[in-house]
Design an enzyme around this catalytic site. Structure first.
Site, short mmCIF file in Angstrom:
data_model
loop_
_atom_site.label_atom_id
_atom_site.label_comp_id
_atom_site.label_asym_id
_atom_site.label_seq_id
_atom_site.Cartn_x
_atom_site.Cartn_y
_atom_site.Cartn_z
N GLU A 110 22.32 -23.23 -47.68
CA GLU A 110 21.46 -22.18 -47.13
C GLU A 110 22.10 -20.81 -47.28
O GLU A 110 21.44 -19.83 -47.60
CB GLU A 110 21.16 -22.46 -45.66
CG GLU A 110 20.22 -21.45 -45.02
CD GLU A 110 19.92 -21.78 -43.57
OE1 GLU A 110 18.81 -21.49 -43.12
OE2 GLU A 110 20.81 -22.33 -42.89
N SER A 155 17.24 -25.33 -35.54
CA SER A 155 17.41 -24.44 -34.38
C SER A 155 16.56 -24.88 -33.20
O SER A 155 15.47 -25.43 -33.36
CB SER A 155 17.04 -23.00 -34.76
OG SER A 155 17.88 -22.53 -35.78
N GLN A 162 12.83 -26.85 -42.40
CA GLN A 162 14.12 -27.16 -41.78
C GLN A 162 13.95 -27.16 -40.27
O GLN A 162 13.46 -26.20 -39.69
CB GLN A 162 15.15 -26.12 -42.20
CG GLN A 162 16.57 -26.41 -41.73
CD GLN A 162 17.55 -25.35 -42.20
OE1 GLN A 162 17.19 -24.43 -42.94
NE2 GLN A 162 18.78 -25.47 -41.79
N GLU A 199 27.72 -12.80 -35.54
CA GLU A 199 28.89 -13.26 -34.78
C GLU A 199 29.42 -14.59 -35.32
O GLU A 199 30.64 -14.79 -35.42
CB GLU A 199 28.52 -13.39 -33.30
CG GLU A 199 28.28 -12.06 -32.59
CD GLU A 199 26.93 -11.44 -32.92
OE1 GLU A 199 26.73 -10.25 -32.60
OE2 GLU A 199 26.07 -12.15 -33.50
#
Length: 405
Positions: free
Chosen positions: A218, A103, A100, A372
């Site tokens: 995911e 990021s 993947q 968060e």
């Protein structure tokens, strides 16, 4: 039906490739997938029953990993028939492996702020940029890549989702050494890497919609770390599957420690004589309460899937709960082991496993979406709280300020 089919077709002396071809032809390797794409079109509730029958008879299942859990479901949901033809079956049989590529170092949890760029050159997209925290990129054949294709659109509307061939000039994979000593992740650099226009998943500039499907799957993924084991008399298929599993699971062998190993706390408390300490006992009870609560939530999510409902915010609840459990377990291990918990090596508690827990648990709050981010999702989608203020949602991406490196 599955019991009869396995009785007639399962042969432990087949090669793994031959057996997986049978699974793909029959549809029993992925029973919830459409019939025309190696499935049987069954409801989600049937998948667990099929898995139980495979387990009962000892039959090998389809290939595991990111391909089956993320890539194939995303392509089935958004991909063209050409993409499905080229990638769904070989993913199930284990012929191709995936990573993947989402990021980036500069965007953190703001995935839509990514800066890897793609521009069209004839019928080929040219990719330049950098990705990070890419598990298995060092041996993947293809990557699920999200890149920016329109810098004049707002950040969520200028992204495109690609199937990128990893084994090509212009793609460089570098391992990242972690503080627990492992190197499970990589950073990937693209310098004019190329991908066919036919490898776009969904529509150009609508990659965010496609990426949300991948992210939803995911968050549903069971934490990896299982490894198939087969003895010399298990048959060729099981032996080859065990070898495949060992290779595939190597990057994940520290994942049980990332989860905090709550399964060890009672045994460790008794072995060290700390089970009579009222503070230790109280903390163990708190931990086990968290574990069972998370388990019940997971069961409710499984029931929702069995009823045919799509992935929802329960994935964020489970993800956040796993972080809480990991931290709580690490605290309990510290209470039980004391200073010796920091030791590594053969004379350390559990051969250094406890020290590895301490060094691995912080990753639980980061990987797959930070705590968060999960709280924001829960607040907005479950509790109905007002959305966080956003000042760049409708701003052309090239006008958004960012820190130069």
């Amino acid at each position: 039906m599955i019991r009869e089919w396995l009785h007639e077709n399962w042969d432990p002396e087949l090669s793994l490739r031959e057996w997986r071809e049978r699974l793909a032809d029959s549809g029993w390797g992925a029973p919830t997938w459409p019939r025309e794409w190696c499935g049987r079109g069954l409801p989600p509730a049937a998948a667990q029953e099929v898995t139980e029958e495979f387990r009962r008879i000892g039959a090998v299942g389809p290939a595991d990993g990111l391909g089956m859990h993320l890539a194939a479901p995303t392509i089935l949901a958004h991909g063209s028939d050409d993409l499905k033809r080229r990638f769904v079956r070989p993913t199930l049989t284990g012929e191709i492996h995936w990573c993947q590529l989402f990021s980036e170092p500069g965007s953190g949890s703001d995935l839509a702020g990514l800066r890897t760029r793609a521009h069209l050159d004839g019928d080929t997209w040219v990719i330049s940029g950098q990705k990070v925290w890419n598990t298995s990129a060092h041996h993947a054949d293809y990557g699920m890549l999200l890149a920016r294709t329109d810098w004049d659109a707002p950040k969520h509307r200028g992204l495109t989702y690609f199937v990128l061939p990893m084994r090509q000039a212009g793609v460089e994979v570098r391992p990242l050494r972690q503080m627990n000593g492992h190197a499970s992740f990589n950073e990937v650099f693209f310098e004019e890497a190329r991908v066919r226009a036919a490898n776009v998943v969904g529509a150009v500039n609508d990659g965010w919609t496609v990426a949300l499907t991948t992210l939803a799957h995911e968050r549903r993924m069971v934490d990896l770390g299982r490894r198939a084991v087969a003895g010399p008399d298990a048959g060729r298929c099981r032996r080859e599957a065990a070898e495949e599993s060992a290779r595939a699971m190597e990057p994940y062998r520290w994942y049980p420690q990332r989860a905090g190993r709550p399964d060890l706390v009672i045994e460790r408390a008794i072995a060290s004589g700390r089970h009579t300490d009222p503070v230790v006992r109280q903390e163990i009870v708190k931990l086990i309460t968290l574990v069972w609560t998370a388990r019940w939530t997971s069961q409710r999510a499984a029931a929702a899937r069995a009823a045919g409902r799509p992935p929802g915010p329960e994935g964020s609840l489970a993800k956040l709960a796993s972080s809480d459990i990991a931290r709580a377990a690490a605290r309990v291990h510290a209470l039980i082991a004391g200073p010796s918990g920091m030791l590594a090596g053969s004379d350390a508690p559990l051969g250094g496993t406890i020290a590895e827990v301490f060094l691995s648990v912080p990753a639980a709050s980061l990987a797959g979406g930070t705590d968060e981010i999960q709280r924001t999702i829960i607040g907005e989608r479950v509790l109905g709280l007002p959305k966080e203020p956003v000042v760049d949602r409708d701003v052309p991406f090239r006008e958004i300020r960012w820190n130069a490196r």
